[in-house]
Design a protein around this motif. Structure first.
Motif, PDB file in Angstrom:
ATOM      1  N   TYR A  14      -3.863  -6.639   4.432  1.00 39.93           N
ATOM      2  CA  TYR A  14      -2.641  -6.012   3.940  1.00 39.93           C
ATOM      3  C   TYR A  14      -1.790  -7.064   3.245  1.00 39.93           C
ATOM      4  CZ  TYR A  14      -4.074  -3.349   8.065  1.00 39.93           C
ATOM      5  OH  TYR A  14      -4.796  -2.681   9.004  1.00 39.93           O
TER       6      TYR A  14
ATOM      7  N   ARG B 272      -5.066  -7.696  -8.781  1.00 45.22           N
ATOM      8  CA  ARG B 272      -6.483  -7.489  -9.101  1.00 45.22           C
ATOM      9  C   ARG B 272      -6.934  -8.287 -10.305  1.00 45.22           C
ATOM     10  NH1 ARG B 272      -4.888  -1.945  -7.624  1.00 45.22           N
ATOM     11  NH2 ARG B 272      -5.660  -1.680  -5.513  1.00 45.22           N
TER      12      ARG B 272
ATOM     13  N   THR C 223       0.803  -1.228   0.000  1.00 43.14           N
ATOM     14  CA  THR C 223       0.000   0.000   0.000  1.00 43.14           C
ATOM     15  C   THR C 223       0.836   1.278   0.000  1.00 43.14           C
ATOM     16  OG1 THR C 223      -0.213   0.098   2.413  1.00 43.14           O
ATOM     17  CG2 THR C 223      -1.870  -1.208   1.207  1.00 43.14           C
TER      18      THR C 223
ATOM     19  N   TRP D   1       2.316  -6.885  -5.885  1.00 41.64           N
ATOM     20  CA  TRP D   1       1.036  -6.451  -5.319  1.00 41.64           C
ATOM     21  C   TRP D   1       0.181  -5.722  -6.356  1.00 41.64           C
ATOM     22  CZ3 TRP D   1      -2.061  -7.034  -1.285  1.00 41.64           C
ATOM     23  CH2 TRP D   1      -2.949  -6.026  -0.913  1.00 41.64           C
ATOM     24  N   LEU D   2       0.795  -4.992  -7.263  1.00 40.78           N
ATOM     25  CA  LEU D   2       0.039  -4.201  -8.241  1.00 40.78           C
ATOM     26  C   LEU D   2      -0.669  -5.070  -9.271  1.00 40.78           C
ATOM     27  CD1 LEU D   2       2.504  -1.216  -8.814  1.00 40.78           C
ATOM     28  CD2 LEU D   2       0.662  -1.437  -7.124  1.00 40.78           C
TER      29      LEU D   2
ATOM     30  N   HIS E 286       0.776   5.668  -0.259  1.00 41.94           N
ATOM     31  CA  HIS E 286       1.942   6.351  -0.825  1.00 41.94           C
ATOM     32  C   HIS E 286       1.847   7.858  -0.597  1.00 41.94           C
ATOM     33  CE1 HIS E 286       4.485   8.277  -3.862  1.00 41.94           C
ATOM     34  NE2 HIS E 286       5.289   7.263  -3.645  1.00 41.94           N
TER      35      HIS E 286
ATOM     36  N   ARG F 124       3.300   1.700  -2.235  1.00 38.60           N
ATOM     37  CA  ARG F 124       3.830   1.864  -3.591  1.00 38.60           C
ATOM     38  C   ARG F 124       3.118   3.004  -4.305  1.00 38.60           C
ATOM     39  NH1 ARG F 124       4.477  -3.768  -6.593  1.00 38.60           N
ATOM     40  NH2 ARG F 124       5.666  -2.445  -8.016  1.00 38.60           N
TER      41      ARG F 124
ATOM     42  N   GLU G 225      -0.838   3.587  -4.834  1.00 40.77           N
ATOM     43  CA  GLU G 225      -1.596   2.918  -3.778  1.00 40.77           C
ATOM     44  C   GLU G 225      -1.922   3.927  -2.676  1.00 40.77           C
ATOM     45  OE1 GLU G 225      -2.617  -0.605  -3.805  1.00 40.77           O
ATOM     46  OE2 GLU G 225      -2.218   0.024  -5.859  1.00 40.77           O
TER      47      GLU G 225
END
Length: 142
Positions: free
Chosen positions: A51, A142, A16, A138-139, A24, A18, A21
């Motif tokens: 998280y 989705r 979160t 993480w990005l 950031h 980055r 996100e």
């Protein structure tokens, strides 16, 4: 002399914090001297609960950013990130532990950086029943 747990190292952020996100802008905007891609080797990324968590383990890789704080912002940023990650040195209730690990830059060189890893009890739970984020980014979850 600076205590080992607060020596001024860059931070490796993988969730979160980055760019793009939610955390950031809240925590890093205007407080960094540099942000560059990086990767943590021998690590696995898990999704939550709530998280992202990194757990050390052979063969995996986690992608994120290597963030260097502005010198005048470092002390407060370190304290703010410890609070965000609910990390207190030695507290058995920690969800994360902050440790120094080598992070690989895009050019292949490695630099020591602070990384918030899943605390041991959280890591054990994730290894047995967690949802792994394939590719370690993480990005792309989705």
């Amino acid at each position: 002399m600076i205590a080992e747990d607060s020596r001024p190292l860059p931070f490796f952020v993988y969730g979160t914090l980055r760019p793009g996100e939610g955390n950031h802008d809240l925590f890093l905007r205007g407080r960094t001297a540099a942000e560059e891609p990086g990767r943590l080797e021998d690590a696995v990324l898990y999704d939550g609960p709530g998280y992202p968590y990194v757990v050390e383990g052979p063969g995996g890789e986690v992608r994120g950013e290597l963030v260097t704080a502005r010198p005048e912002a470092y002390e407060n940023l370190l304290a703010d990130l410890d609070r965000l990650e609910e990390y207190a040195p030695g507290d058995p209730r920690n969800l994360y532990v902050r440790v120094a690990r080598d992070v690989v830059r895009a050019d292949g060189t490695a630099v020591a950086a602070w990384v918030y890893l899943a605390a041991p009890r959280v890591a054990a739970r994730l290894r047995s029943a967690g949802t792994r984020i394939e590719g370690g980014d993480w990005l792309t979850r989705r």
